[in-house]
Design a protein around this motif. Structure first.
Motif, mmCIF file in Angstrom:
data_model
loop_
_atom_site.group_PDB
_atom_site.id
_atom_site.type_symbol
_atom_site.label_atom_id
_atom_site.label_comp_id
_atom_site.label_asym_id
_atom_site.label_seq_id
_atom_site.Cartn_x
_atom_site.Cartn_y
_atom_site.Cartn_z
ATOM 1 N N GLY A 158 0.813 -1.208 0.000
ATOM 2 C CA GLY A 158 0.000 0.000 0.000
ATOM 3 C C GLY A 158 0.843 1.253 0.000
ATOM 4 O O GLY A 158 0.517 2.246 -0.675
ATOM 5 N N ASP B 85 -10.910 -7.703 -8.752
ATOM 6 C CA ASP B 85 -11.360 -7.529 -7.375
ATOM 7 C C ASP B 85 -10.534 -8.426 -6.453
ATOM 8 O O ASP B 85 -10.538 -9.643 -6.596
ATOM 9 N N VAL C 54 -10.728 -7.643 0.440
ATOM 10 C CA VAL C 54 -10.260 -6.701 1.453
ATOM 11 C C VAL C 54 -8.954 -6.032 1.042
ATOM 12 O O VAL C 54 -8.657 -4.902 1.456
ATOM 13 N N ASN D 81 -8.280 -4.762 -1.713
ATOM 14 C CA ASN D 81 -8.535 -3.554 -2.503
ATOM 15 C C ASN D 81 -8.253 -2.301 -1.674
ATOM 16 O O ASN D 81 -7.620 -1.353 -2.154
ATOM 17 N N ARG D 82 -8.711 -2.309 -0.427
ATOM 18 C CA ARG D 82 -8.492 -1.153 0.437
ATOM 19 C C ARG D 82 -7.027 -1.030 0.847
ATOM 20 O O ARG D 82 -6.474 0.062 0.902
ATOM 21 N N HIS E 183 -5.051 0.461 -1.848
ATOM 22 C CA HIS E 183 -5.603 1.743 -2.312
ATOM 23 C C HIS E 183 -6.282 1.624 -3.671
ATOM 24 O O HIS E 183 -6.163 2.504 -4.525
ATOM 25 N N ASN E 184 -6.993 0.499 -3.868
ATOM 26 C CA ASN E 184 -7.819 0.265 -5.059
ATOM 27 C C ASN E 184 -7.041 0.315 -6.367
ATOM 28 O O ASN E 184 -7.602 0.620 -7.428
ATOM 29 N N HIS F 93 -6.180 8.131 -5.738
ATOM 30 C CA HIS F 93 -6.746 6.806 -5.494
ATOM 31 C C HIS F 93 -8.068 6.865 -4.745
ATOM 32 O O HIS F 93 -8.931 6.013 -4.924
ATOM 33 N N TYR F 94 -8.250 7.898 -3.902
ATOM 34 C CA TYR F 94 -9.484 7.970 -3.113
ATOM 35 C C TYR F 94 -10.673 8.464 -3.931
ATOM 36 O O TYR F 94 -11.795 8.549 -3.415
#
Length: 320
Positions: free
Chosen positions: A38, A240, A243, A245-246, A249-250, A266-267
């Motif tokens: 991340g 996909d 979890v 993914n988060r 940061h997708n 990313h957000y």
């Protein structure tokens, strides 16, 4: 999160009984490696000027974070920028550039057409793929001479970029020297346990994420007669990871949007992906296969590219 996990590895895990440590260390490595991935993605955001409104701040944060993960920040920033500018181009893309059948070495069928060879290929890719790309341009586009991300005078970089490549090298060198000092003070295996193994997991995740985003039987490549930027940007795949993914940061489930609008932070990437799906329709690519199955299939089916219906449009094949 990284500091908390490090504290647990320094204080809690050594206090456990030996049997429990055998389970605790792999749990630490896996968790720390994912969290560090991340952080890698945040540095990648800085390289796209998608971290803040200030380029200098982006470059400082990106340099610190990527150097900490032994990545030459500016060097990779520039090669990655050209990847985004030329995605899907057989002549000009920078990474995961597939070969045509006639360019393959003679031993290719013996590696990819049997499960043992394919498993070995995946293992090498996950452990050595990222450092080999940085040092040797493995899986990158061909250049007239040797190319290396650490070489400021290599053909990959312009004169204006050379000074920043030197800065990138200095950042990686500084972290390497710090690791050597830690190894001399606390021991080589101490550094490997706390930092080395999680870093290997970061590198493996990086390879898996980028490999599966750009290597899939449904993704075309183009030569110069057919390529354009939009076609190339759409030749990528969302995935996909639940979890993760988060945690990442997708970066995996918004990769198509990232290639279309690489400066979106990313957000906002999920919001952008929801917006582009109805516009793209059938041109939006999403893979739902489990990660291991998808990796195995890509290694099995995506060995070389060849044109099919249209001369300048190339598709993956594995037939020999």
């Amino acid at each position: 999160m990284i500091a908390s996990l490090l504290y647990a590895a320094l204080v809690w895990i050594p206090a456990l009984p030996t049997i429990q440590q055998l389970g605790a260390w792999p749990l630490y490595w896996a968790t720390q490696g994912c969290v560090m991935t991340g952080v890698w993605v945040l540095a990648h955001e800085c390289g796209h000027h998608a971290f803040s409104d200030y380029l200098l701040l982006d470059n400082i944060v990106g340099l610190v974070l990527h150097s900490w993960l032994l990545v030459p920040y500016f060097s990779w920033k520039y090669s990655h920028r050209r990847h985004h500018a030329n995605t899907g181009s057989l002549e000009h893309d920078e990474v995961y550039v597939p070969k045509k059948k006639e360019a393959l070495p003679w031993y290719t069928p013996y590696i990819y057409n049997n499960p043992v060879g394919r498993l070995g290929y995946i293992a090498v890719q996950l452990t050595l793929g990222w450092p080999m790309y940085l040092a040797l341009n493995t899986s990158g586009r061909p250049y007239p001479r040797f190319v290396c991300h650490y070489d400021p005078y290599g053909p990959m970089y312009s004169e204006l970029e050379r000074a920043q490549v030197f800065i990138s090298d200095a950042g990686v060198l500084a972290v390497s020297l710090a690791l050597l000092k830690l190894a001399s003070a606390f021991g080589f295996w101490w550094v490997v346990r706390l930092y080395g193994v999680p870093l290997l997991i970061v590198n493996a995740w990086l390879v898996v994420i980028t490999y599966l985003a750009h290597t899939h039987p449904a993704l075309p490549h183009y030569d110069s007669t057919e390529w354009d930027w939009l076609r190339g940007a759409l030749a990528t795949m969302d995935r996909d990871l639940g979890v993760l993914n988060r945690v990442f940061h997708n970066t995996t489930d918004t990769h198509v949007a990232h290639h279309l609008f690489s400066s979106i932070p990313h957000y906002h990437a999920m919001e952008a992906t929801k917006a582009i799906k109805p516009v793209l329709g059938e041109y939006y690519q999403f893979e739902s296969n489990p990660l291991a199955r998808a990796t195995w299939r890509s290694a099995k089916e995506c060995i070389y590219v060849q044109p099919e219906d249209r001369k300048g449009v190339f598709w993956y094949s594995n037939k020999f």
